[in-house]
Design an enzyme around this catalytic site. Structure first.
Site, PDB file in Angstrom:
ATOM      1  CB  SER A 190      -0.937   0.005   1.207  1.00  0.00           C
ATOM      2  OG  SER A 190      -0.193  -0.056   2.404  1.00  0.00           O
ATOM      3  CG  HIS A 218      -4.093  -1.440  -0.909  1.00  0.00           C
ATOM      4  ND1 HIS A 218      -4.570  -0.154  -0.988  1.00  0.00           N
ATOM      5  CD2 HIS A 218      -3.830  -1.663   0.398  1.00  0.00           C
ATOM      6  CE1 HIS A 218      -4.572   0.403   0.212  1.00  0.00           C
ATOM      7  NE2 HIS A 218      -4.128  -0.495   1.083  1.00  0.00           N
ATOM      8  CE  LYS A 249      -7.180  -0.579   1.798  1.00  0.00           C
ATOM      9  NZ  LYS A 249      -7.681  -0.940   3.135  1.00  0.00           N
TER      10      LYS A 249
END
Lengths: 415, 87
Positions: A190, A218, A249
């Site tokens: 990240s 991610h 996310k």
């Protein structure tokens, strides 16, 4: 014990130390829904300002997508607001099982278990499946939640240099006497935006008889040709023993996470993982939203394709302008400034220009590697990126760093 | 019997090979390894194992503290204290 003045002073000194070290975190208040254009109150008490958001994990732009909001409303009406119970008492609805099945299908694994967050998934999984006869060998840049999970587990610990396969192989040889070995990595890191070479890691794990754990928070939804994640990018779908990921996310951005992988591992988590056993699972309204997100993703790759295009456009623009970037091909694009104060000043000036992007520095990243982390979204249009680029260039010129190397920037501002 | 200088050189060589990335700055025998963010607490395990194997000593967990491992010089002193000055 009462909260005496002495106790209060003790904590105030702690807080002062954080302020003194320049690592006291101040939150910005957003007065709008999460999107490419947001309204931010900063500093507290000031009038909300319209800015372009370049620092959200809203990779696919689904956080405020009308279809997702509609599905959440429907879920709220049909299944209610809360469960008021953990899963194994009376906290499991049909839609929870449905989401577990859908994630298994999406990730190409054997089974899936939901957790209140991916932080909880990472905190619970190792302790549930390993003991002191085993070893966990982790990349040195794995996410903090994995570090916490490792701390909670009695298995032995070791690390390997970031994405360094020779070093990993040394460690696999060194620990070959252990009962079970688990190699632990993020899929996309990240802070740097680079990816773990999962094809090579799978080969090494097969050669030395180790399991492979990947946190793909991610990545899920947009990395790989159809957005399945880093394992799709590297052609190893079905070969990762444990994947953890988040719904906080790209997959709608609300909350929740899961462990997906080998059937027995998932079942052991259901029996033994403490954050699963002792906490309510994801609220029905969120489950309904995520199910709709998975529908949208199965209809086509338009969103992840747009995100990829945006990331390439942004990276090219910054490179041509003369910024130092971390290498990579993900929507995380770190603009390297190296000096912590410069990163803070740069972020503040960007905000004045209508661009919201945050500076990161030690201890979040290593000393001398301060940066502005920019994150792209499918919600960004070209005009957003062009305006943001113009602001970066203006501020970059102000500090005289365009076209400068790391050494030159370090000579100007220190590390 | 290894001299202090030999131990120090061996520890420095190991720390550089095990913990430094290519673009990291150089370190010396006083560089703060743990408080300086070069070595994290998980990675300390391999350093402890290296010292125990190379010098045939046992370092109890309560002595293998971040403070005791914070520089090459401190590690050298720790090794010598467990080896009674004779390694």
């Amino acid at each position: 014990m009462a909260f005496t003045n002495a106790v209060r002073e003790y904590y105030q000194k702690d807080l002062d130390a954080l302020r003194g070290a320049g690592i006291f975190k101040v939150e910005r208040f957003i007065h709008s829904a999460q999107a490419a254009d947001i309204e931010v109150e900063f500093p507290a008490g000031s009038e909300a300002k319209k800015v372009i958001n370049m620092c959200a994990n809203n990779y696919l732009g689904l956080s405020s997508h009308p279809e997702v909001i509609k599905a959440a409303h429907t879920g709220l009406d049909a299944r209610g607001y809360g469960m008021s119970s953990v899963r194994f008492i009376c906290g499991t609805q049909d839609i929870h099982k449905q989401l577990e099945r859908r994630m298994t299908e999406f990730l190409g694994t054997e089974d899936t278990i939901l957790f209140p967050s991916c932080m909880d998934a990472n905190a619970g999984v190792f302790e549930a499946i390993l003991d002191d006869s085993d070893v966990m060998i982790s990349d040195r840049l794995v996410h903090a939640s994995i570090v916490d999970g490792i701390r909670l587990c009695k298995a032995q610990r070791d690390t390997f240099k970031h994405c360094n396969m020779e070093h990993l192989e040394e460690k696999l040889k060194l620990h070959s006497d252990k009962r079970l070995m688990v190699v632990i990595t993020d899929g996309v890191f990240s802070m740097d935006g680079d990816t773990a070479p999962l094809d090579k890691m799978v080969s090494l794990c097969e050669q030395y008889g180790a399991m492979l754990f990947v946190d793909d928070s991610h990545s899920t939804g947009f990395i790989g040709k159809t957005g399945r994640g880093t394992h799709e990018k590297y052609g190893v779908v079905g070969k990762i023993d444990i994947i953890t990921t988040t719904f906080g996310k790209a997959l709608g951005g609300a909350s929740g996470g899961c462990v997906s992988g080998r059937r027995e591992i998932v079942e052991l988590c259901r029996q033994k993982a403490r954050p699963y056993l002792f906490s309510n699972t994801i609220a029905p309204v969120v489950v309904s939203g995520v199910l709709r997100v998975l529908d949208l993703l199965s209809q086509g790759t338009g969103l992840r394709d747009k995100l990829e295009k945006n990331a390439a456009y942004w990276r090219k623009g910054l490179t041509e302008a003369g910024f130092v970037l971390k290498n990579g091909d993900t929507p995380i694009v770190p603009v390297m400034l190296f000096n912590a104060k410069l990163a803070q000043d740069f972020s503040r000036d960007l905000f004045d220009e209508g661009i919201y992007a945050i500076g990161f520095f030690f201890p979040v990243v290593p000393k001398g590697q301060a940066r502005i982390r920019t994150q792209l979204s499918a919600a960004h249009e070209t005009h957003h990126l062009d305006k943001a680029l113009a602001a970066f260039i203006k501020v970059g010129k102000k500090y005289g760093i365009l076209g400068r190397t790391k050494e030159e920037i370090a000579a100007m501002y220190g590390l | 019997m290894e001299m202090t200088e030999d131990i120090r050189a061996a520890v420095l060589k190991y720390v550089k090979a095990e913990y430094l990335e290519d673009d990291d700055q150089e370190i010396n025998c006083d560089t703060a390894l743990i408080s300086g963010g070069i070595v994290d607490s998980f990675s300390m395990v391999s350093l402890k194992r290296f010292l125990e194997n190379k010098y045939k000593i046992q370092i109890p967990d309560d002595k293998a503290t971040p403070e005791a491992f914070d520089s090459v010089n401190k590690i050298t002193a720790l090794v010598e204290s467990f080896a009674g000055g004779k390694v």
